[in-house]
Scaffold this motif. Structure first.
Motif, mmCIF file in Angstrom:
data_model
loop_
_atom_site.group_PDB
_atom_site.id
_atom_site.type_symbol
_atom_site.label_atom_id
_atom_site.label_comp_id
_atom_site.label_asym_id
_atom_site.label_seq_id
_atom_site.Cartn_x
_atom_site.Cartn_y
_atom_site.Cartn_z
ATOM 1 N N LEU A 134 67.151 -102.968 -101.118
ATOM 2 C CA LEU A 134 66.985 -103.517 -99.772
ATOM 3 C C LEU A 134 66.108 -102.601 -98.918
ATOM 4 N N MET A 135 66.335 -101.293 -99.012
ATOM 5 C CA MET A 135 65.516 -100.343 -98.251
ATOM 6 C C MET A 135 64.053 -100.393 -98.687
ATOM 7 N N GLN A 139 60.786 -101.536 -96.519
ATOM 8 C CA GLN A 139 59.854 -100.411 -96.354
ATOM 9 C C GLN A 139 60.448 -99.322 -95.443
ATOM 10 N N LEU A 140 61.682 -98.966 -95.730
ATOM 11 C CA LEU A 140 62.380 -97.962 -94.929
ATOM 12 C C LEU A 140 62.641 -96.659 -95.692
ATOM 13 N N ILE A 141 62.113 -96.559 -96.909
ATOM 14 C CA ILE A 141 62.322 -95.339 -97.693
ATOM 15 C C ILE A 141 61.719 -94.140 -96.963
ATOM 16 N N THR A 145 66.198 -94.360 -90.497
ATOM 17 C CA THR A 145 66.858 -95.667 -90.483
ATOM 18 C C THR A 145 67.521 -95.970 -91.814
ATOM 19 N N ALA A 146 66.846 -95.631 -92.910
ATOM 20 C CA ALA A 146 67.399 -95.894 -94.232
ATOM 21 C C ALA A 146 68.687 -95.120 -94.455
ATOM 22 N N VAL A 220 67.272 -91.911 -100.728
ATOM 23 C CA VAL A 220 66.271 -92.589 -99.895
ATOM 24 C C VAL A 220 65.265 -91.640 -99.233
ATOM 25 N N LEU A 221 65.536 -90.346 -99.240
ATOM 26 C CA LEU A 221 64.601 -89.407 -98.621
ATOM 27 C C LEU A 221 63.698 -88.790 -99.678
ATOM 28 N N ARG A 222 62.446 -88.545 -99.306
ATOM 29 C CA ARG A 222 61.456 -88.051 -100.258
ATOM 30 C C ARG A 222 60.864 -86.698 -99.864
#
Length: 280
Positions: A134-135, A139-141, A145-146, A220-222
């Motif tokens: 869904l994230m 486009q919230l990766i 917000t993610a 979800v964080l990069r």
């Protein structure tokens, strides 16, 4: 009325018992605090314990964090922002949902509450993949917000507020309607102030969960500058070297916001948990 000697003796025994339990609970924190002032060589030799050489204690680890480790403060700021926004939004939306499920009669109310209980029983590990997809689709990766979105309306918070709201007097709602107040006015001006103990208790629990959350932000964080504290501190442990001394000092610093949060809300904490736990 004076207590009998036997009652006074029992009181002293109970107090002594809880003091001992408190000291046992504080032992890991004290060991961690002392270890944060020890050099890496001594930590590798003796481990985290109360056994140490007083002459070896120094503040080099904290100096490193405050001056050299720039990423550490980025991680700290990210965790503060995410936790603060998560607490505010979670309290706002979850309290509204719990309040509605408790005090309004509408079609499907019981079904929605059963759905909340069902989701509460589903492990988060099962929901990770659908949430991750869904994230990606939104486009919230690699965004705040993610990280925050899955926790904004937490099932445990909805259940908690619903149980607490069941004990609120409906007569106040009827009186407010007679005076011409809107439903939103009733909630924000009358009912929400009565829910202060539950809000404070859930603020501590949600804040603790968000502050210590590791798995979902890791997914979800990069980028390194977007990491939260748990992820950032974990990067200090690598196959090429382990900065245990800095890691421990950084871990001690992470305790401070949680302690302040509990001190600020502790007067309501027990009341909120007790009242919310017996209603229904």
């Amino acid at each position: 009325m004076k207590l009998k000697k036997s009652d006074q003796g029992l009181k002293w025994v109970i107090n002594l018992f809880f003091v001992i339990i408190s000291l046992i609970a504080l032992f890991p924190i004290l060991s961690l605090l002392l270890s944060s002032f020890r050099p890496s060589s001594e930590l590798m030799r003796n481990g985290i314990s109360l056994t140490f050489d007083p002459s070896s204690l120094n503040v080099d680890n904290y100096i490193y964090i405050f001056t050299v480790a720039g990423n550490y403060w980025d991680w700290y700021g990210n965790s503060l922002i995410i936790s603060a926004i998560t607490i505010i939004l979670s309290l706002f939306f979850s309290s509204m949902v719990g309040y509605a499920l408790a005090l309004y009669d509408f079609k499907g109310r019981n079904f929605l509450f059963m759905l909340v209980l069902f989701i509460l029983m589903v492990p988060f590990e099962i929901l990770m993949l659908p949430l991750y997809q869904l994230m990606i689709s939104w486009q919230l990766i690699n965004t705040y917000t993610a990280v925050m979105l899955p926790a904004i309306v937490a099932p445990i918070a909805v259940f908690f507020f619903r149980q607490f709201a069941l004990g609120l007097p409906k007569e106040l709602m009827d009186a407010a309607r007679i005076d011409g107040s809107t439903e939103y006015g009733i909630f924000f001006k009358i009912m929400l102030p009565l829910m202060t103990p539950s809000l404070a208790a859930m603020a501590i629990l949600q804040g603790l969960g968000s502050w210590n959350n590791f798995l979902w932000p890791l997914i979800v964080l990069r980028s390194n500058d977007m990491f939260t504290l748990p992820i950032g501190l974990a990067t200090l442990l690598t196959p090429y070297g382990n900065n245990y001394d800095v890691l421990i000092a950084g871990s001690v610093m992470t305790i401070v916001p949680i302690i302040l949060l509990f001190i600020f809300f502790q007067r309501y904490f027990v009341t909120g948990l007790t009242v919310g736990g017996v209603k229904g």
